[in-house]
Write an enzyme that holds these catalytic residues in place. Structure first.
Site, short mmCIF file in Angstrom:
data_model
loop_
_atom_site.label_atom_id
_atom_site.label_comp_id
_atom_site.label_asym_id
_atom_site.label_seq_id
_atom_site.Cartn_x
_atom_site.Cartn_y
_atom_site.Cartn_z
N SER A 1 4.43 2.85 7.81
CA SER A 1 4.20 1.61 7.06
C SER A 1 5.44 1.19 6.28
O SER A 1 6.06 1.99 5.58
CB SER A 1 3.04 1.78 6.09
OG SER A 1 1.83 1.91 6.78
N ASP B 1 -0.03 -7.56 1.27
CA ASP B 1 0.48 -6.21 1.49
C ASP B 1 2.01 -6.17 1.58
O ASP B 1 2.58 -5.53 2.45
CB ASP B 1 -0.14 -5.58 2.74
CG ASP B 1 0.01 -4.06 2.75
OD1 ASP B 1 0.23 -3.48 1.67
OD2 ASP B 1 -0.10 -3.46 3.83
N HIS C 1 0.82 -1.22 0.00
CA HIS C 1 0.00 0.00 0.00
C HIS C 1 0.85 1.27 0.00
O HIS C 1 0.36 2.35 -0.33
CB HIS C 1 -0.99 0.00 1.17
CG HIS C 1 -0.39 0.26 2.50
ND1 HIS C 1 -0.08 -0.74 3.41
CD2 HIS C 1 -0.05 1.42 3.12
CE1 HIS C 1 0.42 -0.20 4.51
NE2 HIS C 1 0.45 1.11 4.36
#
Length: 351
Positions: A198, A116, A85
């Site tokens: 992230s 992911d 992402h």
């Protein structure tokens, strides 16, 4: 009468002094050669660049936006592990090594949307410091951990401490574009994650990576880039590295995409009347779809005979295609008539 003492050979004395002097000079020469070799080796083995954790900056040209995240260096030549992402929709990717002045453009090697996980390759990178990989299978609840990342996208790295509060967790996550996905087998921690973290490392007490920071609680669900509260989640590093190894080997699957992403060049949504298909809201000017005659209002119903039941299924089908491939698209035009056209897929941003 005392005997005459023996005469000492002058030549022998000179030879002794010559040998001594020669040995001294030889020793000095060896020392000089050794120092020169050591300096040459030191020059050839320059200090590694960075800490093994990098900042990722992306441009999203088709969305008129930008995003930021974090990555972990797997090889000194610039192979980077991050979340999918983080690079989703990116038309330009830059990897920055904080505090060093080094930055690189990067390409997507491959990714797994459902897990992911993504792998990038920084162009012309060398001598980068790599992260130290641990073993996530031995983790225990209560174990101390720290999370490092590009919090709030400032371009610098920050660290928060906490402990593991759960293992093998399953959550439903939402991104900043309204999409949702389910992630399983996650590490839960109270190390607070923030937007931009992230893709960063979750480290154990020994400083080894045991997870990849991925999602955090917002109070109304779990978001990728939204402000965290106390619940944060990371992908076990064993899982992430296994997928990275598959991607590096170029082994595509139903979940793993290798190389450039096939790009149709349309923005789609579900039909308002509840029927199946993907309704085109807009088409990129001079993009693959528009060149084939597709326009806003058309509904894509199948690709190469495979039914397109929704925008999600359209994306899943396109993920199995390669840039440059020619596909047959069946669609309903605004009058309700069925049509078929051939489209040559372009190369576009990762999904």
């Amino acid at each position: 009468m005392n005997p005459t003492p023996p005469m000492r050979s002058r030549g022998a004395g000179l030879l002794h002094r010559f040998h001594t002097r020669f040995l001294i000079f030889a020793a000095v020469a060896i020392i000089v050669v050794g120092l020169s070799a050591g300096l040459a080796l030191a020059r050839g083995k320059a200090a590694s660049i960075g800490t093994g954790v990098v900042v990722i900056e992306t441009k999203l040209a088709y969305e008129n936006g930008a995003a930021a995240g974090t990555g972990m260096v797997l090889t000194s030549s610039g192979e980077i592990l991050t979340n999918n992402h983080v690079i989703d929709g990116a038309t330009n990717i830059k990897v920055v090594v904080p505090g060093t002045g080094h930055s690189y453009t990067a390409r997507v090697v491959g990714y797994d949307v459902s897990a992911d996980v993504a792998v990038l390759q920084a162009s012309n990178a060398s001598n980068l410091k790599t992260v130290s990989i641990g073993n996530s299978s031995t983790l225990k609840v209560g174990e101390a951990v720290t999370a490092t990342g590009n919090a709030e996208g400032t371009g610098s790295l920050t660290t928060t401490s906490g402990e593991i509060t759960g293992l093998a967790r399953a959550i439903t996550v939402s991104d900043d574009q309204g999409g949702t996905e389910s992630l399983r087998g996650l590490i839960e921690t109270n190390s607070q994650l923030e937007p931009g973290d992230s893709g960063g490392p979750l480290l154990n007490a020994a400083g080894r990576v045991v997870g990849m920071d991925t999602a955090a609680s917002t109070g109304s669900g779990y978001g990728y880039r939204q402000l965290a509260s106390t619940d944060s989640y990371a992908i076990p590093i064993n899982t992430a590295v296994a997928l990275a190894t598959q991607i590096e080997a170029g082994k595509a699957s139903s979940a793993v995409h290798i190389g450039a992403t096939a790009f149709l060049g349309v923005d789609v949504s579900s039909n308002g009347d509840g029927s199946s298909g993907a309704l085109i809201g807009s088409a990129v000017a001079n993009g693959a779809a528009s060149k084939a005659g597709l326009v806003a209002g058309d509904v894509i119903t199948s690709i190469d005979g495979r039914t397109v039941s929704s925008p999600t299924s359209l994306g899943a089908i396109l993920q199995t295609e390669k840039a440059g491939a020619r596909i047959s698209i069946t669609y309903l035009d605004t009058s309700g008539a069925t049509n078929t056209t051939t489209v040559t897929l372009a190369s576009g941003p990762p999904q």
